[in-house]
Scaffold this motif. Structure first.
Motif: not given
Length: 158
Positions: A36-63
């Motif tokens: 699930l590629r959210m950003t264009a690698p090497n062309r857009e900024p990467v996501m910071n750990t805090a939002e990645v962590h939140t998406i992980e918690h919400l996504g895993a809970t949802f699934l």
């Protein structure tokens, strides 16, 4: 040593989208790994750990609570490069098969309000590293791709 498959994908051409990363057989079972590629690698900024962590918690809970895919969810978690997530499902699927599920999950993340599931000291080893507002922003941005996905966003580039 040989390169693993994920390192053979041309990241210079890779766009945000939903890709089949691999399919593994375990006995009669197939596990499909999705990129699930959210950003264009090497062309857009990467996501910071805090939002990645939140998406992980919400996504895993949802699934894991999904009526159709809860018992087929093997794993949902971030890529080390912080440009997206891996979603592993029990079953033999293609990107188009799970696109509605991924849209539903990111709509859930975009619209989520309240306490982030598992964001408590007893439940998580880094519970304070969360950013719900940025998770909302990134989910909304990713949904703009998903709503208009073409083969370029569903099949790895050559």
């Amino acid at each position: 040593m040989e390169k693993i498959t994920s390192f053979t994908i041309n990241h210079l051409k890779l766009l945000p989208g939903v890709y089949v990363s691999r399919k593994d057989k375990y006995g009669d079972a197939v596990i499909t790994t999705f990129d699930l590629r959210m950003t264009a690698p090497n062309r857009e900024p990467v996501m910071n750990t805090a939002e990645v962590h939140t998406i992980e918690h919400l996504g895993a809970t949802f699934l894991r609570n999904h009526k159709d895919f809860g018992d087929r969810t093997v794993y949902f978690g971030p890529m080390g490069c912080r440009t997206g997530f891996y979603m592993l499902l029990a079953g033999d699927y293609d990107s188009k098969d799970v696109l509605p599920l991924v849209i539903e999950m990111f709509e859930f993340i975009r619209d989520f309000e309240g306490d982030i599931p598992g964001a408590a000291p007893r439940d998580c080893g880094n519970y304070l590293d969360q950013n719900l507002n940025m998770a909302h922003y990134l989910a909304k941005k990713y949904l703009e791709v998903l709503y208009h996905a073409t083969d370029e966003n569903l099949v790895y580039p050559e």
